[in-house]
Write a protein that holds these residues in place. Structure first.
Motif, mmCIF file in Angstrom:
data_model
loop_
_atom_site.group_PDB
_atom_site.id
_atom_site.type_symbol
_atom_site.label_atom_id
_atom_site.label_comp_id
_atom_site.label_asym_id
_atom_site.label_seq_id
_atom_site.Cartn_x
_atom_site.Cartn_y
_atom_site.Cartn_z
ATOM 1 N N VAL A 27 -58.871 13.599 56.103
ATOM 2 C CA VAL A 27 -59.355 13.303 57.366
ATOM 3 C C VAL A 27 -58.433 13.771 58.363
ATOM 4 O O VAL A 27 -58.937 14.735 59.461
ATOM 5 N N VAL A 28 -57.128 13.870 58.080
ATOM 6 C CA VAL A 28 -56.021 14.586 58.808
ATOM 7 C C VAL A 28 -56.358 16.141 58.937
ATOM 8 O O VAL A 28 -56.173 16.721 60.070
ATOM 9 N N ALA A 99 -57.525 11.004 64.262
ATOM 10 C CA ALA A 99 -57.795 11.098 62.648
ATOM 11 C C ALA A 99 -57.507 9.572 62.215
ATOM 12 O O ALA A 99 -58.182 9.019 61.150
ATOM 13 N N ALA A 100 -56.674 8.898 62.563
ATOM 14 C CA ALA A 100 -56.459 7.372 62.274
ATOM 15 C C ALA A 100 -57.772 6.562 62.488
ATOM 16 O O ALA A 100 -57.890 5.960 61.465
ATOM 17 N N GLY A 272 -48.546 13.297 64.859
ATOM 18 C CA GLY A 272 -47.895 12.602 65.983
ATOM 19 C C GLY A 272 -48.703 11.398 66.490
ATOM 20 O O GLY A 272 -48.621 11.052 67.661
ATOM 21 N N GLU A 273 -49.873 11.089 65.912
ATOM 22 C CA GLU A 273 -50.695 9.945 66.328
ATOM 23 C C GLU A 273 -49.761 8.529 66.400
ATOM 24 O O GLU A 273 -49.428 8.154 65.180
ATOM 25 N N ALA A 274 -49.788 7.909 67.418
ATOM 26 C CA ALA A 274 -49.501 6.466 67.293
ATOM 27 C C ALA A 274 -50.045 5.480 66.601
ATOM 28 O O ALA A 274 -51.331 5.580 66.560
ATOM 29 N N ILE A 275 -49.437 4.697 65.879
ATOM 30 C CA ILE A 275 -50.104 3.597 65.200
ATOM 31 C C ILE A 275 -49.959 2.488 65.999
ATOM 32 O O ILE A 275 -49.170 1.911 66.327
ATOM 33 N N ARG A 276 -51.243 1.971 66.306
ATOM 34 C CA ARG A 276 -51.281 0.783 67.281
ATOM 35 C C ARG A 276 -51.435 -0.527 66.493
ATOM 36 O O ARG A 276 -52.006 -0.348 65.528
ATOM 37 N N PHE A 277 -51.196 -1.554 66.818
ATOM 38 C CA PHE A 277 -51.343 -2.932 66.334
ATOM 39 C C PHE A 277 -52.845 -3.376 66.086
ATOM 40 O O PHE A 277 -53.099 -3.875 64.983
ATOM 41 N N THR A 278 -53.838 -2.809 67.079
ATOM 42 C CA THR A 278 -55.024 -3.191 66.736
ATOM 43 C C THR A 278 -55.697 -2.245 65.478
ATOM 44 O O THR A 278 -56.564 -2.802 64.851
ATOM 45 N N GLN A 279 -55.010 -0.935 65.372
ATOM 46 C CA GLN A 279 -55.448 -0.446 64.054
ATOM 47 C C GLN A 279 -55.072 -0.936 62.899
ATOM 48 O O GLN A 279 -55.905 -1.182 61.897
ATOM 49 N N VAL A 280 -53.742 -1.427 62.942
ATOM 50 C CA VAL A 280 -53.234 -2.263 61.675
ATOM 51 C C VAL A 280 -53.981 -3.669 61.264
ATOM 52 O O VAL A 280 -54.536 -3.747 60.297
ATOM 53 N N LEU A 281 -54.247 -4.160 62.439
ATOM 54 C CA LEU A 281 -55.220 -5.483 62.249
ATOM 55 C C LEU A 281 -56.491 -5.208 61.685
ATOM 56 O O LEU A 281 -57.170 -5.877 61.007
ATOM 57 N N GLY A 282 -57.175 -4.109 62.352
ATOM 58 C CA GLY A 282 -58.535 -3.517 61.982
ATOM 59 C C GLY A 282 -58.625 -3.197 60.331
ATOM 60 O O GLY A 282 -59.335 -3.503 59.659
ATOM 61 N N PHE A 283 -57.511 -2.500 60.115
ATOM 62 C CA PHE A 283 -57.270 -2.080 58.605
ATOM 63 C C PHE A 283 -57.400 -3.287 57.794
ATOM 64 O O PHE A 283 -57.941 -3.358 56.451
ATOM 65 N N ILE A 284 -56.665 -4.417 58.034
ATOM 66 C CA ILE A 284 -56.187 -5.591 57.371
ATOM 67 C C ILE A 284 -57.650 -6.170 57.117
ATOM 68 O O ILE A 284 -58.249 -6.348 55.921
#
Length: 314
Positions: A27-28, A99-100, A272-284
Motif C-alpha cells: 500500500v505504501v 497510505a495509512a 513520514g505520515e503521522a500516526i493519529r490517535f483516531t487511526q489507532v482507535l479505528g484499527f482496534i
C-alpha cells in the motif's frame, strides 16, 4: 506449491505473517508510485506484470488447464470487480489520501465480504457477527471522518479507497463460485491478466499520454514498481493461496488483520505520515470487528464448548 506438499502449521503461520507484511508495505509502495506516475496506467502495467509472473510460476508447477466457457465468464466478471474496480479505485484514492488511511480501510475487506455473503447468499447473521459489523464500520467512520480536513469531512480519496475495498469484497463472492471447479491459483493469474487488459483500456481514455509518461523514470521508481508487481501481487497471492490449502480459508483470512498495522507503520517509516490517535482507535475497532463479524471468535467459542462437553462425557 504442489498439492502433495504439506507444510508445518508454524511455517504456514510465519509465511502468512510475511505475506501480510509485504501487502502492508505494498500500500505504501503504490502510494509512492501514484505520486510519481499516472496512476491508472501504472496499475494496468503493474497488474499485467503480476499476472505474467503468476502464469509463469503455475506453468512450471503444472497447475494450468483449459477453462470452460462458464469459468471464463465468471473469471472475467470477478476481474471486473477485483482488478478493474479494486486497483483503479485504489490508485485514484491513494492520490488523494494517506497510505495509512488506505491500509486501515482495506482492512475491512473480510467484513465487507461477510456482509455481501449475507445479502447475496442469504447467510443469516448472529448477534455477535452483527456486533462485529457495527464495530468495523464504526472504526472506518472514525478514520474517514477525522482525516485532517476537519471533523465530519470525508475526503474523496477515502471514498475511492472504500469503493476499492467494496469491489474487492464483491469479487471474493464471485471467486467462491469459480474455485469450486478451478484452482484458486490459476484463477488469480487469469484474473490478473484479464484485469490488466481492463485497466489498460480505460487508461487510454483517462490518461491518453500515460504510457509515454512512464518512460524516463528513475531506477528507484522502477524497482518499487517491479517489487510491487512481482513480490507483493504475483508471489504474494500464490503464497496466500498455498496457505489456504494448508490451514483453510477462514483461519488464513484472520491474518489479513495484520495488513492495516503494517501499512500504518510503513507509512510512518517510509513516507513520514503521522500516526493519529483516531487511526489507532479505528484499527482496534476494525480488527475486533473482523474477528467478531467473520464468525471466527464465535467458531472458536463453540469449538471450545463442544470440547469441554466431550471431556465431561468421556
Amino acid at each position: 506449491m504442489k498439492e502433495g506438499i504439506k507444510l508445518s502449521r508454524a511455517f504456514t503461520y510465519s509465511l502468512l505473517v510475511l505475506v501480510m507484511f509485504i501487502w502492508g508495505l505494498n500500500v505504501v509502495a503504490i502510494k509512492f508510485l501514484v505520486n510519481e506516475v499516472p496512476p491508472i496506467t501504472m496499475q494496468g502495467m503493474r497488474i499485467f506484470v503480476s499476472g505474467l509472473f503468476a502464469i509463469t510460476v503455475l506453468y512450471f508447477l503444472k497447475d494450468l488447464r483449459k477453462l470452460t466457457k462458464k469459468e471464463w465468464f465468471y473469471a472475467g466478471l470477478a476481474a471486473l470487480f477485483g482488478q478493474l474496480g479494486h486497483h483503479t479505485f485504489l490508485a485514484l484514492g491513494l492520490v488523494e489520501t494517506t497510505a495509512a488511511n488506505a491500509g486501515l480501510i482495506l482492512g475491512m475487506i473480510p467484513l465487507a465480504t461477510v456482509i455481501l455473503t449475507m445479502i447475496f447468499l442469504r447467510d443469516r447473521p448472529t448477534i455477535l457477527r452483527l456486533i462485529g459489523i457495527f464495530l468495523g464500520f464504526t472504526g472506518v467512520a472514525i478514520i474517514v471522518l477525522q482525516n485532517g480536513e476537519g471533523i465530519g469531512v470525508v475526503s474523496r480519496g477515502d471514498l475511492f479507497i472504500f469503493l476499492s475495498m467494496s469491489t474487492q469484497a464483491l469479487s471474493f463472492i464471485l471467486i467462491k463460485k469459480i474455485t469450486a471447479t478451478l484452482s484458486a491459483r490459476q484463477l488469480t493469474a487469469v484474473m490478473l491478466l484479464i484485469g490488466s487488459v481492463f485497466i489498460t483500456s480505460i487508461s487510454f481514455v483517462f490518461e491518453p499520454n500515460g504510457v509515454s509518461a512512464m518512460t524516463g523514470k528513475s531506477a528507484t521508481i522502477w524497482s518499487v514498481f517491479f517489487a510491487s508487481a512481482i513480490i507483493a501481487t504475483g508471489l504474494g497471492h500464490i503464497l496466500y493461496n498455498a496457505a489456504i490449502q494448508q490451514i483453510g480459508a477462514s483461519e488464513t483470512a484472520i491474518f489479513n488483520n495484520l495488513v492495516p498495522f503494517f501499512s500504518l507503520v510503513g507509512a510512518f517509516l517510509f513516507l513520514g505520515e503521522a500516526i493519529r490517535f483516531t487511526q489507532v482507535l479505528g484499527f482496534i475497532l476494525i480488527v475486533n470487528g473482523v474477528l467478531l463479524g467473520t464468525g471466527y471468535l464465535e467458531m472458536k467459542m463453540i469449538a471450545r464448548i463442544q470440547k469441554r462437553k466431550l471431556q465431561k462425557t468421556g
